[in-house]
Write an enzyme that holds these catalytic residues in place. Structure first.
Site, short mmCIF file in Angstrom:
data_model
loop_
_atom_site.label_atom_id
_atom_site.label_comp_id
_atom_site.label_asym_id
_atom_site.label_seq_id
_atom_site.Cartn_x
_atom_site.Cartn_y
_atom_site.Cartn_z
N GLU A 69 51.21 43.52 32.32
CA GLU A 69 51.00 43.41 33.76
C GLU A 69 51.61 42.07 34.18
O GLU A 69 51.28 41.03 33.62
CB GLU A 69 49.50 43.46 34.05
CG GLU A 69 49.13 43.55 35.51
CD GLU A 69 47.61 43.46 35.73
OE1 GLU A 69 46.85 43.64 34.76
OE2 GLU A 69 47.22 43.16 36.86
N ASP A 80 42.29 36.30 43.78
CA ASP A 80 42.43 35.59 42.52
C ASP A 80 41.67 34.28 42.50
O ASP A 80 41.57 33.59 43.51
CB ASP A 80 43.91 35.33 42.22
CG ASP A 80 44.59 36.59 41.73
OD1 ASP A 80 44.13 37.14 40.72
OD2 ASP A 80 45.56 37.04 42.38
N TYR A 195 42.19 51.21 37.25
CA TYR A 195 41.83 49.85 36.86
C TYR A 195 40.45 49.58 37.43
O TYR A 195 40.29 49.47 38.63
CB TYR A 195 42.87 48.88 37.42
CG TYR A 195 42.72 47.42 37.02
CD1 TYR A 195 41.48 46.79 36.92
CD2 TYR A 195 43.85 46.66 36.75
CE1 TYR A 195 41.38 45.46 36.58
CE2 TYR A 195 43.75 45.31 36.40
CZ TYR A 195 42.52 44.72 36.31
OH TYR A 195 42.40 43.40 35.98
#
Lengths: 294, 403
Positions: A69, A80, A195
């Site tokens: 990834e 993030d 995911y």
């Protein structure tokens, strides 16, 4: 909330989906044959510079990464944590662009035709590049899938449906807040794998319990036949092994990026030995994952 | 200019104003965003909610704010008759509390137990901390380190009000980064937390919801002008960072074809220098903070830092409805530099006895240019959306004065 969300293409069927590269399906088939969970490794493209980043990515399959990834750097990575935020800014300062990320994938593909590559990031650089042009160039570079954090199913017309039509998988994030009612909406146009974001939060923060992950993976499996990868908060070989026992793959990001950070000199440039140290860490993760179901 | 039957029908059910707006957020937030939308749609048609909001706006915020004829400035300009909508007289000193009051009542209806917000100049942070004190809810305010430095009085006010002020050290450490950090908090504490966004931006339903809560400004202007002059105003002028005070003033008049509207972006050191915060004048459409809108960005789609002497305008984006109103030509978007705003700041202080915030000083800078070109029977309303107490240190510094 409504499960019947207009994605701009309601009669979506096989006609809207072009054949993809097949690399992801082949990888998950191999993992099934080997009877183990996979390791998905994340690094940011161009962190801390293009050449070092390319060497890391080229070394990942040999170190045991099953799926790579690659983060597309963005100035404002809202999902993030500090590690990946800093990685993004380092890459941008070193001159990385979306075009540069695609070039890195192209170079990687010259020596590796099999390891699936997933690009992960935020929508604006892609929108700015031009969706159609991006998909054409990404496919040509050898990209197998996309994860775009700020494109929920409600915005599927933007990139998800065009990507599927261009033969690039669109991998959706499912989260602890995605309840049973919403899950079909999230899974509808997902391809490649799902995911599962194991915590509510940002990358590199908290860690979910094994019990919570077991329950979540079970719930996802009741709704989809796609492979399930689990990420966020997996920082050690033991944690990766534990997740690989429960899911089809474990995703490790911030912990790898932290190895990069630990190998920068005082000016923020790559110190000698950075690549080896990062790959050595990935090897320990991979050994953990491979031993998990042994 | 494109002619539409109405300019007041947006957004559509997906939160779009033309191509702008939308819901570009992480999946973790989506269920909550849909909950907020559902709760807001129910609240806005609930007479009990409207009555409660009206009660607090009247008795706590101090609405309606006056519509004041600025006689000396009008005489000086020698043109349009200039009125100020005095939203700087609201409790907490700016228009921001109109929206905070609406959102906190909604948060209470939704049973949320914790409030977060971002702030640039600190006005939204102070307004949020104020309503949190009023309703006894814990409150965390994200503020860029740069802004903390230049808005010290507001930081102290927030702390006095019981809020936790978290310094944001990422990026240029201003409003954009504060919003990133607030979103990171929200995605982590999604269960119990309500995010009070301070402007007409963010994912749907925020742009519409904040606009609706701010529309009290324009609704009052309509009534007050009818009673003062017996007719509608001819033009409306407001400054614009994210654009909430401008949307609040404009929205009730969008379908009045005789009412001209001018919004004033921050040109910083000048558009040509690149050091500005004028997203419409100097940006192009992109996606950030949950919506598609005009953004300051480079060729690669990386977001650029805005610059303005006014911390409240220092944001590289703008509310999506403004982007749409810009593209359809309903509102004219102009800009004013730091220096023009500083001049207007001083002129207003000396001639009207009103120390304006640096944000509306940008609006006044445009009025200074515009008013003299207009006939004496032209009724111009400028939104005096905040008072300048918070800015005296910045202004002293810019003027080379030691306090």
């Amino acid at each position: 909330m409504s499960a019947a969300i207009d994605t701009g293409n309601t009669g979506f069927g096989d006609t809207g989906r072009a054949a993809d590269s097949g690399r992801l399906a082949a990888k998950f088939e191999t993992l099934r044959r080997e009877g183990r969970g996979g390791l998905v490794t994340f690094v940011t493209a161009g962190d801390p510079d293009y050449a070092t980043s390319l060497r890391i990515v080229q070394g990942l399959p040999g170190a045991g990464a099953d799926v790579i990834e690659i983060g597309m750097p963005f100035t404002d990575p809202m999902a993030d944590g500090p590690s990946i935020q800093a990685a993004s800014l380092r890459a941008l300062r070193a001159g990385m662009t979306l075009r540069g990320t695609l070039k890195l994938v192209t170079e990687f593909r010259q020596t590796d035709a099999e390891t699936p590559i997933i690009l992960m990031g935020y929508y604006n650089p892609i929108y700015s590049y031009g969706v159609e042009r991006f998909l054409t160039d990404a496919r040509a570079a050898g990209v197998d899938g996309l994860i775009v954090v700020d494109l929920p199913p409600e915005e599927d017309g933007e990139l998800c449906l065009p990507a599927l039509a261009a033969g690039i998988n669109f991998i959706r994030l499912a989260t602890p807040t995605t309840d049973d009612k919403r899950l079909p909406t999230v899974l509808a146009n997902t391809s490649g794998f799902v995911y599962y974001v194991s915590i509510t939060g940002i990358t590199g923060a908290a860690t979910a319990t094994e019990e919570a992950i077991t329950e979540a993976v079970g719930r996802l499996r009741r709704h989809t036949d796609l492979p399930v990868a689990v990420g966020f908060g997996i920082t050690t070989p033991a944690a990766a092994a534990s997740v690989a026992r429960l899911a089809d793959a474990a995703v490790v990001g911030s912990a790898i990026v932290n190895r990069i950070t630990a190998n920068l000199d005082e000016t923020g440039l790559a110190a000698p030995g950075l690549v080896d140290d990062v790959l050595a860490f990935v090897r320990t993760l991979s050994e953990g994952v491979r031993a998990a179901r042994g | 200019m494109q002619r539409l039957n109405t300019y007041r029908s947006g957004p559509d059910e997906h939160g779009h104003f033309g191509i702008f707006g939308g819901r570009f957020v992480a999946e973790t937030l989506m269920p909550l965003i849909l909950d907020v939308e559902g709760a807001y749609n129910a609240a806005k048609v609930d007479p009990a909610f409207k009555a409660e909001l009206r009660h607090y706006l009247t008795h706590y915020v101090g609405r309606p704010s006056p519509l004041y004829h600025a006689e000396r400035l009008t005489a000086r300009f020698g043109g349009a008759k200039v009125y100020f909508k005095r939203d700087e007289l609201n409790h907490t000193g700016a228009h921001k509390i109109n929206n905070c009051m609406g959102q906190i009542l909604l948060a209470r209806r939704m049973g949320k137990r914790r409030i977060i917000a971002e702030t640039g100049a600190g006005q939204h942070g102070v307004a949020t901390a104020t309503v949190c004190a009023l309703f006894d809810l814990p409150c965390t305010i994200y503020m860029g380190e740069t802004d903390i430095e230049r808005q010290k009085p507001n930081v102290f006010r927030m702390k006095l009000l019981g809020a936790e002020v978290k310094a944001v050290k990422s990026g240029a450490r201003t409003l954009k980064d504060a919003m990133n950090e607030a979103l990171r908090d929200w995605v982590t504490n999604v269960e119990d937390t309500f995010y009070i966004i301070g402007t007409v931006a963010g994912p749907h339903p925020y742009p519409a919801m904040v606009r609706d809560f701010q529309s009290v400004i324009g609704e009052e202007v309509r009534e007050q002008m009818m009673s003062a002059e017996g007719r509608l105003p001819d033009s409306l002028v407001a400054c614009i960072g994210g654009g909430s005070n401008a949307m609040g003033l404009f929205y009730p008049f969008l379908d009045e074809p005789t009412v001209k509207m001018v919004a004033v972006e921050a040109a910083g050191h000048g558009i040509e220098t690149g050091a500005h915060a004028a997203s419409l004048t100097g940006g192009r459409p992109g996606v950030l903070h949950g919506n598609r809108t005009y953004l300051l960005q480079d060729e690669d789609g990386q977001i650029l830092e805005g610059h303005s002497i006014s911390a409240g305008l220092d944001y590289p984006g703008i509310g999506p409805e403004h982007s749409w109103l810009h593209d359809v030509g309903r509102v004219e978007y102009v800009s004013a530099t730091d220096n023009e705003a500083l001049d207007a700041f001083q002129m207003c202080s000396r001639m009207e006895g009103i120390i304006p915030a640096l944000e509306p000083a940008h609006a006044l800078a445009a009025v200074i240019k515009l008013a003299p070109t207009l006939p004496k029977d032209h009724l111009l309303v400028m939104n005096m959306c905040g008072r300048g107490d918070k800015d005296i240190f910045t202004v002293a510094d810019a003027l080379g004065v030691k306090i």
